[in-house]
Design an enzyme around this catalytic site. Structure first.
Site, PDB file in Angstrom:
ATOM      1  N   GLY A  60       0.865  -1.106  -0.023  1.00  0.00           N
ATOM      2  CA  GLY A  60       0.139  -0.242   0.020  1.00  0.00           C
ATOM      3  C   GLY A  60       0.897   1.206   0.084  1.00  0.00           C
ATOM      4  O   GLY A  60       0.596   2.215  -0.766  1.00  0.00           O
ATOM      5  N   GLU A  61       2.068   1.328   0.776  1.00  0.00           N
ATOM      6  CA  GLU A  61       2.713   2.413   0.659  1.00  0.00           C
ATOM      7  C   GLU A  61       3.522   2.415  -0.455  1.00  0.00           C
ATOM      8  O   GLU A  61       3.848   3.714  -0.951  1.00  0.00           O
ATOM      9  CB  GLU A  61       3.607   2.382   1.998  1.00  0.00           C
ATOM     10  CG  GLU A  61       2.889   2.307   3.352  1.00  0.00           C
ATOM     11  CD  GLU A  61       2.213   1.262   3.720  1.00  0.00           C
ATOM     12  OE1 GLU A  61       1.142   1.400   4.059  1.00  0.00           O
ATOM     13  OE2 GLU A  61       2.541  -0.027   3.450  1.00  0.00           O
TER      14      GLU A  61
END
Length: 414
Positions: A60-61
């Site tokens: 996600g990051e």
């Protein structure tokens, strides 16, 4: 506190091989880090010159980092880009397919003073970006001592975090950064409250990422043909807790085609769900398109963000468990999104905001799920939700440009 932290890291490093014997997850975590510092050194021998390092916790990051990675690479293609991951759930999918703007990916070694010193010495970064969180004291300290500029992007802080509750070890990590780019005003106020003032309200780069994905989504002609123009419900990153309320919905609702993309590629949960579903289903990996089906299981990684193009409504999983997955991906296509009611929505501000403006819908049980789905089948209600998603996206795109404008103080046109 510093010696206690370093002692705990050393103990973890010593125990990891033993724990790996009994845990497949730890085994992947540990084995992936073997030889990583040497691999970094070998890469840099073959690729000297300026390098920009991004560190991310997981997938996600990494998605948050991609818009800035792309922009920096476009500004100066001679700069190498390296990305380190903490979690196998981020590194393993990334290593298995080409990363267009990234020259090198690896795991981040455990945060011991020796690992930090050797890793930085071998990587020789010119600039370093941490994304959202996952701050490691020895790496930050080593970079600061070497006077390498360090930035934090898409930061979203909360009052209950240790940085703001007490002075000392954890708060000091904030002051290692040369500049912090925040997602919201609350984060700015918290930083000001501890005396850190070199920050900029830039917004969340995920909006830039989902907008980009929506503009250039991967094409799947076979899925388009399969939908046959029928409304499609996309269930993304779902867990068992999500499917407990979704399976009854699927079984009693004949209005949709269903695309199910599990959080995990473990076949056992998918097989169990399939056995409870009353409609014919197929797996994407061995799909015979000549067979009739109403349900398509996505049993591979990397497709989901583009699959929301087929959705009339989406459901994103994780809200009932450890953490809600990325609800901005469907919203980027103007798709209303449902999700399990999270225990602490302060950790997921996008869930709170989407609910307040009318494009995200929290559900805590099957009855609420049915009610919201029926409400969205009213065309007027549906169009209001779509409009809210489109407006929210348009208002928040541009975080990458705001970051780049500030970075020119350090990096010039690079």
């Amino acid at each position: 506190m510093n010696w206690m932290y370093n002692f705990s890291m050393k103990i973890a490093e010593l125990l990891m091989p033993l724990v790996a014997l009994f845990s497949s997850k730890i085994r992947v975590f540990w084995s992936g880090r073997k030889g990583v510092i040497d691999a970094v050194g070998d890469f840099r021998k073959r690729n000297p010159g300026a390098l920009i390092w991004f560190h991310v916790a997981s997938l996600g990051e990494y998605e948050q980092a991609k818009p800035l990675i792309k922009a920096l690479k476009e500004r100066n293609s001679t700069h190498k880009i390296a990305v380190s991951f903490f979690s196998p759930s981020g590194f393993e999918p990334a290593k298995n397919k080409p990363q267009k703007e990234v020259d090198f990916i690896c795991y981040l070694p455990l945060d011991t003073p020796r690992n930090a010193s050797d890793f930085v010495a071998n990587l020789k970064p010119s600039y370093v970006f941490f994304v959202k969180y996952d701050l490691w004291n020895n790496f930050l300290s080593e970079l600061k001592n070497k006077k390498i500029p360090i930035f934090l992007i898409s930061a979203a802080f909360r009052q209950d975090q240790l940085y703001f509750r007490q002075k000392g070890f954890f708060r000091n990590q904030i002051f290692f950064f040369d500049h912090i780019f925040t997602q919201n005003q609350e984060s700015q106020k918290l930083l000001d409250g501890i005396g850190f003032h070199t920050h900029t309200l830039a917004g969340d780069t995920r909006f830039d990422r989902v907008w980009e994905t929506a503009q250039s989504a991967q094409e799947f002609p076979e899925i388009y043909a399969w939908t046959g123009g029928k409304p499609t419900f996309v269930l993304g990153s779902v867990w068992q807790e999500d499917m407990e309320i979704l399976i009854p919905l699927i079984n009693q609702n004949n209005n949709y085609k269903w695309i199910i993309a599990p959080h995990s590629m473990d076949p056992k949960p998918m097989e169990m769900w399939q056995s409870k579903l009353k409609k014919p289903s197929v797996y994407y990996s061995n799909w015979d398109t000549n067979l009739p089906s109403d349900i398509l299981f996505i049993d591979n990684v990397g497709m989901l963000s583009s699959l929301y193009q087929f959705a009339r409504i989406a459901y994103v999983g994780g809200g009932f468990g450890k953490g809600l997955h990325n609800i901005l991906e469907p919203l980027g296509f103007g798709v209303p999104v449902l999700f399990g009611k999270v225990h602490n929505d302060r950790k997921f501000p996008e869930a709170k905001t989407s609910h307040e403006i009318g494009c995200g819908f929290k559900v805590k049980n099957f009855e609420e799920l049915i009610g919201i789905v029926e409400s969205l089948e009213d065309q007027g209600n549906y169009e209001l939700a779509v409009k809210a998603a489109q407006t929210w996206l348009a208002e928040n795109v541009g975080a990458t440009d705001r970051i780049l404008n500030v970075l020119t103080r350090w990096m010039g046109k690079a």
